[in-house]
Design an enzyme around this catalytic site. Structure first.
Site, PDB file in Angstrom:
ATOM      1  N   GLU A   1      34.341  35.462  47.108  1.00 32.50           N
ATOM      2  CA  GLU A   1      34.018  37.067  46.844  1.00 32.50           C
ATOM      3  C   GLU A   1      34.434  37.251  45.450  1.00 32.50           C
ATOM      4  OE1 GLU A   1      32.031  38.106  50.797  1.00 32.50           O
ATOM      5  OE2 GLU A   1      34.226  39.266  50.638  1.00 32.50           O
TER       6      GLU A   1
ATOM      7  N   HIS B   1      39.758  39.928  53.571  1.00 32.81           N
ATOM      8  CA  HIS B   1      38.458  40.802  52.275  1.00 32.81           C
ATOM      9  C   HIS B   1      38.989  40.675  51.308  1.00 32.81           C
ATOM     10  CE1 HIS B   1      34.191  42.336  51.665  1.00 32.81           C
ATOM     11  NE2 HIS B   1      34.528  41.142  52.063  1.00 32.81           N
TER      12      HIS B   1
END
Ligand code: 13P
Length: 256
Positions: free
Chosen positions: A168, A96
């Site tokens: 993302e 992430h």
């Protein structure tokens, strides 16, 4: 491919809050028993409660937000993929951007974590995405390509049945700025062709590529309507059962 919606609770939600969340969420959404199209990634201390809270509910995946590549050992503060299997979760988010930005995660460590998660039988949700400066410099595809190649270095074609890629853009996370469906689609398409080059078109076509970054009820449908956007990885809008149920409801209408 059916779209998949994963909640990333980040450093939120206590064990005591899960039961009520699950009850409330499941009163609004019927998960697809034939296909897990919804998932929740919780902090480590909430995982046991998460698994317990959704026990026996088909169509819901449970997950963690990182894992280490060793089974055990002197790695203070880390949790192994084996330990995640033991607690009973199905998937793990790896690489992430918050891990890459704030905790020194690199493509090399993401690669090691990813391959270990897959070998342990977990679904690996491998995240890529460019920063605002990289986006503004027009370097999105170059950055995403480098991250993909590095992060998937040791993931073989056979392992990809349990692989999900999350795109993302860092500038869209928690900012209220969402990539337009057209911008996101263009990056997702380049991810798909990168995966085709790494594996082959059949393998690449079967890997879900989900979008994250200020995904909300009112933008999710137009995002997942794009040919290469196969779902969402949702932060802020996943913290309340109502908002996440509404987002899933809006997004899952779109079948491709
Ligand atoms: P937000 O939905 O809060 O922008 O977070 C996205 C994200 O980082 C999911 O992993």
């Amino acid at each position: 491919m059916k779209p998949i919606f994963l909640a990333n609770w980040k450093m939120n939600i206590l064990p005591a809050e899960v039961k009520e969340f699950a009850k409330n969420f499941l009163s609004q959404i019927t998960p697809d028993a034939n296909y897990a199209d919804i998932g929740f990634a919780a902090p480590y201390t909430t995982l046991a409660a998460l698994v317990d809270g959704f026990r026996g509910v088909k169509g819901i995946l449970t997950g963690a937000q990182n894992c280490h590549w060793a089974d055990n050992g002197a790695f203070t503060g880390e949790v192994s993929a084996k330990m995640l299997k033991d607690v009973g979760v199905n998937f793990v988010i790896i690489g992430h951007s918050e891990r890459r930005q704030f905790f020194g995660e690199t493509d090399e460590t993401v690669a090691k974590r990813s391959v270990k998660a897959l070998k342990e039988g977990l679904i690996a949700v491998v995240c890529v995405g460019e920063t605002k400066a990289e986006y503004e410099a027009g370097r999105t595809k170059e950055i995403v390509s480098r991250q993909l190649k590095g992060s998937l270095a040791d993931v073989t074609a056979e392992m990809t049945h349990a692989l999900i890629i999350a795109y993302e853009p860092v500038w869209a996370i928690g900012t209220g700025l969402t990539a337009t469906p057209e911008i996101a689609q263009s990056v997702h398409a380049s991810i798909r062709s990168e995966l085709t080059a790494l594996y082959n078109a059949n393998v690449a076509g079967a890997i879900p590529i989900i979008y994250g970054g200020s995904a909300k009820t009112d933008n999710i449908a137009s995002l997942v309507a794009q040919p290469d956007i196969n779902g969402g990885l949702v932060g802020g809008a996943s913290l309340k059962p109502d908002t996440f149920a509404q987002l899933v409801q809006a997004g899952r209408q779109v079948y491709k």
